[in-house]
Design a protein around this motif. Sequence first.
Motif, PDB file in Angstrom:
ATOM      1  N   LYS A  79       0.805  -0.553  -0.067  1.00  0.00           N
ATOM      2  CA  LYS A  79       0.059  -0.164   0.153  1.00  0.00           C
ATOM      3  C   LYS A  79       0.656   0.999   0.077  1.00  0.00           C
ATOM      4  CE  LYS A  79      -3.646  -2.108   2.130  1.00  0.00           C
ATOM      5  NZ  LYS A  79      -4.276  -1.911   3.685  1.00  0.00           N
ATOM      6  N   ARG A  80       2.265   1.518   0.182  1.00  0.00           N
ATOM      7  CA  ARG A  80       2.758   1.888   1.158  1.00  0.00           C
ATOM      8  C   ARG A  80       3.727   2.367  -0.685  1.00  0.00           C
ATOM      9  NH1 ARG A  80       4.818   0.977   5.005  1.00  0.00           N
ATOM     10  NH2 ARG A  80       6.973  -0.257   3.856  1.00  0.00           N
ATOM     11  N   ILE A  81       3.611   2.058  -1.112  1.00  0.00           N
ATOM     12  CA  ILE A  81       4.514   1.340  -2.770  1.00  0.00           C
ATOM     13  C   ILE A  81       3.723   2.071  -3.459  1.00  0.00           C
ATOM     14  CG2 ILE A  81       5.889   0.092  -4.221  1.00  0.00           C
ATOM     15  CD1 ILE A  81       7.230  -0.648  -2.276  1.00  0.00           C
ATOM     16  N   ASP A  82       2.371   1.803  -3.771  1.00  0.00           N
ATOM     17  CA  ASP A  82       1.180   1.872  -4.209  1.00  0.00           C
ATOM     18  C   ASP A  82       1.007   3.512  -4.295  1.00  0.00           C
ATOM     19  OD1 ASP A  82       1.137  -0.288  -5.453  1.00  0.00           O
ATOM     20  OD2 ASP A  82      -0.472  -1.066  -4.170  1.00  0.00           O
ATOM     21  N   ASN A  83       1.315   4.036  -2.776  1.00  0.00           N
ATOM     22  CA  ASN A  83       0.154   5.408  -2.860  1.00  0.00           C
ATOM     23  C   ASN A  83       1.463   6.427  -3.310  1.00  0.00           C
ATOM     24  OD1 ASN A  83      -1.955   4.726  -1.511  1.00  0.00           O
ATOM     25  ND2 ASN A  83      -0.764   4.794   0.464  1.00  0.00           N
ATOM     26  N   GLU A  84       2.484   5.781  -3.028  1.00  0.00           N
ATOM     27  CA  GLU A  84       4.174   6.657  -3.614  1.00  0.00           C
ATOM     28  C   GLU A  84       4.244   7.022  -4.804  1.00  0.00           C
ATOM     29  OE1 GLU A  84       7.656   5.002  -1.600  1.00  0.00           O
ATOM     30  OE2 GLU A  84       7.181   5.805   0.634  1.00  0.00           O
ATOM     31  N   ALA A  85       4.007   5.385  -4.968  1.00  0.00           N
ATOM     32  CA  ALA A  85       3.828   5.266  -7.026  1.00  0.00           C
ATOM     33  C   ALA A  85       2.946   6.559  -7.740  1.00  0.00           C
ATOM     34  CB  ALA A  85       3.376   3.683  -7.537  1.00  0.00           C
ATOM     35  N   LYS A  86       1.672   6.695  -7.265  1.00  0.00           N
ATOM     36  CA  LYS A  86       0.612   7.426  -7.301  1.00  0.00           C
ATOM     37  C   LYS A  86       0.832   9.348  -7.179  1.00  0.00           C
ATOM     38  CE  LYS A  86      -3.296   4.033  -6.416  1.00  0.00           C
ATOM     39  NZ  LYS A  86      -4.620   3.890  -5.356  1.00  0.00           N
ATOM     40  N   LEU A  87       1.724   9.257  -6.161  1.00  0.00           N
ATOM     41  CA  LEU A  87       2.167  10.561  -6.033  1.00  0.00           C
ATOM     42  C   LEU A  87       3.339  10.841  -6.887  1.00  0.00           C
ATOM     43  CD1 LEU A  87       2.472  10.319  -1.884  1.00  0.00           C
ATOM     44  CD2 LEU A  87       0.726  11.565  -3.584  1.00  0.00           C
ATOM     45  N   GLU A  88       4.144   9.797  -7.307  1.00  0.00           N
ATOM     46  CA  GLU A  88       4.813   9.803  -8.152  1.00  0.00           C
ATOM     47  C   GLU A  88       4.520  10.645  -9.549  1.00  0.00           C
ATOM     48  OE1 GLU A  88       8.895  10.656  -9.915  1.00  0.00           O
ATOM     49  OE2 GLU A  88       7.891  10.850  -7.995  1.00  0.00           O
ATOM     50  N   LEU A  89       3.560   9.431  -9.909  1.00  0.00           N
ATOM     51  CA  LEU A  89       2.453   9.862 -11.253  1.00  0.00           C
ATOM     52  C   LEU A  89       2.307  11.395 -11.631  1.00  0.00           C
ATOM     53  CD1 LEU A  89       1.810   8.494 -13.835  1.00  0.00           C
ATOM     54  CD2 LEU A  89      -0.129   7.130 -13.128  1.00  0.00           C
ATOM     55  N   SER A  90       1.439  11.375 -10.072  1.00  0.00           N
ATOM     56  CA  SER A  90       0.646  12.743 -10.019  1.00  0.00           C
ATOM     57  C   SER A  90       1.589  14.067 -10.052  1.00  0.00           C
ATOM     58  CB  SER A  90      -0.046  12.979  -8.799  1.00  0.00           C
ATOM     59  OG  SER A  90      -0.735  14.189  -8.931  1.00  0.00           O
ATOM     60  N   ARG A  91       3.098  14.148 -10.143  1.00  0.00           N
ATOM     61  CA  ARG A  91       3.879  15.079  -9.884  1.00  0.00           C
ATOM     62  C   ARG A  91       4.377  15.170 -11.635  1.00  0.00           C
ATOM     63  NH1 ARG A  91       8.877  15.293 -10.415  1.00  0.00           N
ATOM     64  NH2 ARG A  91       9.273  12.968 -10.868  1.00  0.00           N
ATOM     65  N   LYS A  92       4.498  13.817 -12.024  1.00  0.00           N
ATOM     66  CA  LYS A  92       5.583  13.775 -13.331  1.00  0.00           C
ATOM     67  C   LYS A  92       4.296  14.416 -14.350  1.00  0.00           C
ATOM     68  CE  LYS A  92       8.857   9.732 -13.481  1.00  0.00           C
ATOM     69  NZ  LYS A  92       8.896   8.416 -13.655  1.00  0.00           N
ATOM     70  N   ASP A  93       2.664  14.143 -14.482  1.00  0.00           N
ATOM     71  CA  ASP A  93       1.720  14.636 -14.855  1.00  0.00           C
ATOM     72  C   ASP A  93       2.177  16.321 -14.951  1.00  0.00           C
ATOM     73  OD1 ASP A  93       0.765  12.300 -15.671  1.00  0.00           O
ATOM     74  OD2 ASP A  93      -0.654  11.387 -14.200  1.00  0.00           O
ATOM     75  N   LYS A  94       1.759  16.226 -13.603  1.00  0.00           N
ATOM     76  CA  LYS A  94       1.796  17.888 -13.581  1.00  0.00           C
ATOM     77  C   LYS A  94       2.920  18.816 -13.491  1.00  0.00           C
ATOM     78  CE  LYS A  94      -0.870  17.906  -9.292  1.00  0.00           C
ATOM     79  NZ  LYS A  94      -0.714  18.114  -7.744  1.00  0.00           N
ATOM     80  N   ALA A  95       3.912  17.918 -14.416  1.00  0.00           N
ATOM     81  CA  ALA A  95       5.364  18.699 -15.339  1.00  0.00           C
ATOM     82  C   ALA A  95       4.944  18.712 -16.461  1.00  0.00           C
ATOM     83  CB  ALA A  95       6.754  17.825 -14.477  1.00  0.00           C
ATOM     84  N   LEU A  96       4.631  17.420 -16.684  1.00  0.00           N
ATOM     85  CA  LEU A  96       4.332  17.351 -18.234  1.00  0.00           C
ATOM     86  C   LEU A  96       3.431  18.109 -18.469  1.00  0.00           C
ATOM     87  CD1 LEU A  96       4.753  14.942 -20.416  1.00  0.00           C
ATOM     88  CD2 LEU A  96       3.115  13.876 -20.095  1.00  0.00           C
ATOM     89  N   LEU A  97       2.280  18.165 -18.754  1.00  0.00           N
ATOM     90  CA  LEU A  97       1.512  19.676 -18.811  1.00  0.00           C
ATOM     91  C   LEU A  97       2.306  20.826 -18.763  1.00  0.00           C
ATOM     92  CD1 LEU A  97      -2.452  18.106 -16.990  1.00  0.00           C
ATOM     93  CD2 LEU A  97      -1.009  18.084 -19.346  1.00  0.00           C
ATOM     94  N   ASN A  98       2.440  20.892 -17.611  1.00  0.00           N
ATOM     95  CA  ASN A  98       2.712  22.519 -16.868  1.00  0.00           C
ATOM     96  C   ASN A  98       4.503  22.795 -18.044  1.00  0.00           C
ATOM     97  OD1 ASN A  98       1.811  23.488 -15.456  1.00  0.00           O
ATOM     98  ND2 ASN A  98       2.539  22.449 -13.624  1.00  0.00           N
ATOM     99  N   THR A  99       5.165  22.229 -18.505  1.00  0.00           N
ATOM    100  CA  THR A  99       6.257  21.906 -19.618  1.00  0.00           C
ATOM    101  C   THR A  99       5.873  22.379 -21.170  1.00  0.00           C
ATOM    102  OG1 THR A  99       7.757  20.313 -18.254  1.00  0.00           O
ATOM    103  CG2 THR A  99       8.654  20.286 -20.582  1.00  0.00           C
TER     104      THR A  99
END
Length: 204
Positions: A79-99
Amino acid sequence: MKIFSVCLVLIVVVFSTAVEAKLYKWVDDKGVTHYGEVIPPEYTNKSNVLLNDKGRLIKRNEEINNTERRTNEEDDAKKRIDNEAKLELSRKDKALLNTFSNEKEIDLARDRNLHQVESLISSIQSLQRAARESLKNYQQEAEGIKRAGRKHPVSLQVDITEGENKLAKLQLDLVKAQEKAASVKASYEADKMRFRELNGSTKK
């Protein structure tokens, strides 16, 4: 007043006796059953029961076996790994859309990065051609000396060995550069696919 005080004392004594009469029951590692007012620390997390002064069960504590404990720990870790993966994906998505604002910008960024890697590949290949030519000359010289029945100079053999080692290293460098180019292409292609998903677009 005296009667009231005596009654109060008796009540306190009875209550204290009742509390003190509670016993724990546990089984040690050898299978021997024990009774006592206090459980040894090593058995507090294992199966035990709390009895009242009449021997009736008040509370039961069950031991969590190793398999169940390990399963719970693995579930928590997942669960901890899944949550970290979701947070990382969210961060990458924001960076992608901002770039990037469109897919063409992604292609341009890919081409800029590929240009650097492809220039490196071209440079390595030029060095390889020069190294092969140099090694070929050394080998031809050695072959001529051999046909003449003369002994190879030590310096010539050193040149041949260094030439072979140089070619081997350049080949490794070339493979790494080619892998880098493939990685850059795959990375930007993945970014493009994710960009489409985030924008709800299916166009190619």
